[in-house]
Enzyme design. Structure first.
Site, PDB file in Angstrom:
ATOM      1  CE  LYS A   5      20.693  25.920  21.907  1.00 49.09           C
ATOM      2  NZ  LYS A   5      21.201  24.746  21.202  1.00 49.09           N
TER       3      LYS A   5
HETATM    4  C1  E4P Z   1      23.378  22.779  23.077  1.00 44.50           C
HETATM    5  O1  E4P Z   1      22.248  23.191  23.035  1.00 44.50           O
HETATM    6  C2  E4P Z   1      24.230  22.558  21.903  1.00 44.50           C
HETATM    7  O2  E4P Z   1      23.411  22.210  20.808  1.00 44.50           O
HETATM    8  C3  E4P Z   1      25.197  21.410  22.064  1.00 44.50           C
HETATM    9  O3  E4P Z   1      25.169  20.859  23.356  1.00 44.50           O
HETATM   10  C4  E4P Z   1      26.540  21.671  21.498  1.00 44.50           C
HETATM   11  O4  E4P Z   1      27.367  20.579  21.748  1.00 44.50           O
HETATM   12  P1  E4P Z   1      28.698  20.269  20.953  1.00 44.50           P
HETATM   13  O5  E4P Z   1      29.810  20.992  21.623  1.00 44.50           O
HETATM   14  O6  E4P Z   1      28.865  18.783  21.100  1.00 44.50           O
HETATM   15  O7  E4P Z   1      28.480  20.710  19.529  1.00 44.50           O
END
Ligand code: E4P
Length: 227
Positions: free
Chosen positions: A83
Site C-alpha cells: 500500500k
Molecule cells: C483503507 O484501506 C483504510 O485502512 C481505511 O478504510 C481507513 O478508514 P478510516 O477512515 O475509518 O480510518
C-alpha cells in the site's frame, strides 16, 4: 463484489475468515499501531489465514525508501498488496513495484483525478476514502460513482475500485449498485451486513413451530404423524 476486512486484529480476522465470505484484508499504519505488534509478524500471520490480497502499507514518504519498504513487505508472502499513499513519490513507487509484478494498493484517494493517475501507474487497487469525505461535508459515494464510470471507459485499466473508510452498510450497498469491485469494511460493519430484525423474528417463529412437531432432522427414527 469482494469483501475485505479493514483491521490488523487477528481474532477478528480469524473469526470473519471462518464465514468463507472474506476475500482479503487491508491494514494501515494506525491499525498496525493499534495491534501493538511488529508489522512483519502481523502481516505474515494474516497472509497465512487469508489467501486473498493483504494490504501492508509503507511508512516512508520518499520514493527510494518506499520502494525498499515495499519490496520488503512484498517478500512476506505472494498475497501481499503493497500500500502506498497517493502522492507523487507514492505513484512513482507504484509504477516501479507494478513493473516488478507486485500488487499495489494506492491509498488516501480523495479525487477522481487522483484515481486516474493511480490506474496509469499500474495500481491493482485504488482506495477512495468515502467516510472521510462524508466527514468533511462532501459526498463520498459520488466519488465512487465517478471513478467507476471513468474506469469503465478504459478497458485497459486493470485497477479495481476498493471502497475504503466505510462507515455503515449503506456505503456497501451503494458501492455494489455502482459496480465497485471491492469494499474494505471494519469488522463491525461487516457483521452488520448479516443482520435484519425480520430475519430474527422469522427464524424465532419457524423454530417455535418446528419445536411443536417434536421432530429431529438428524434422528430419523422418530415417527411423524400423518395429516
Ligand atoms: C483503507 O484501506 C483504510 O485502512 C481505511 O478504510 C481507513 O478508514 P478510516 O477512515 O475509518 O480510518
Amino acid at each position: 463484489m469482494k469483501f475485505f476486512v479493514d483491521t490488523a486484529d487477528m481474532t477478528e480476522i480469524r473469526d470473519l475468515a471462518e464465514t468463507g465470505l472474506l476475500d482479503g484484508v487491508t491494514t494501515n499504519p494506525s491499525l498496525i499501531a493499534k495491534s501493538g505488534r511488529r508489522i512483519l509478524d502481523v502481516i505474515a500471520e494474516i497472509c497465512e489465514v487469508v489467501p486473498g490480497p493483504v494490504s501492508a502499507e509503507v511508512a516512508a514518504t520518499d520514493h527510494a525508501t518506499m520502494l525498499a519498504e515495499g519490496r520488503r513487505l512484498a517478500k512476506i508472502a505472494p498475497n501481499v498488496a503493497v500500500k502506498v499513499p497517493l502522492t507523487r513519490d507514492g505513484l512513482r513507487t507504484c509504477r516501479a513495484l507494478a513493473d516488478e509484478g507486485r500488487m499495489v494498493n494506492v491509498t488516501l484517494c480523495f479525487s477522481a483525478a487522483q484515481a486516474i493517475l493511480a490506474a496509469k501507474a499500474g495500481a491493482a487497487f485504488i482506495s477512495p476514502f468515502v467516510g472521510r469525505l462524508d466527514d468533511v461535508g462532501q459526498d463520498g459515494m459520488m466519488l465512487i460513482a465517478e471513478i467507476v464510470e471513468i474506469y469503465r471507459q478504459y478497458p485497459a485499466f486493470e485497477t479495481e475500485v476498493l471502497v475504503a473508510s466505510v462507515r455503515h452498510p449503506q456505503h456497501v450497498v451503494e458501492s455494489a449498485k455502482m459496480g465497485a469491485h471491492v469494499a474494505t469494511l471494519p469488522p463491525s460493519v461487516l457483521r452488520q451486513l448479516f443482520n435484519h430484525p425480520l430475519t430474527d423474528k422469522g427464524l424465532a417463529g419457524f423454530l417455535a413451530d418446528w419445536k411443536g412437531t417434536g421432530q429431529s432432522i438428524l434422528d430419523d427414527g422418530a415417527p411423524v404423524a400423518a395429516e
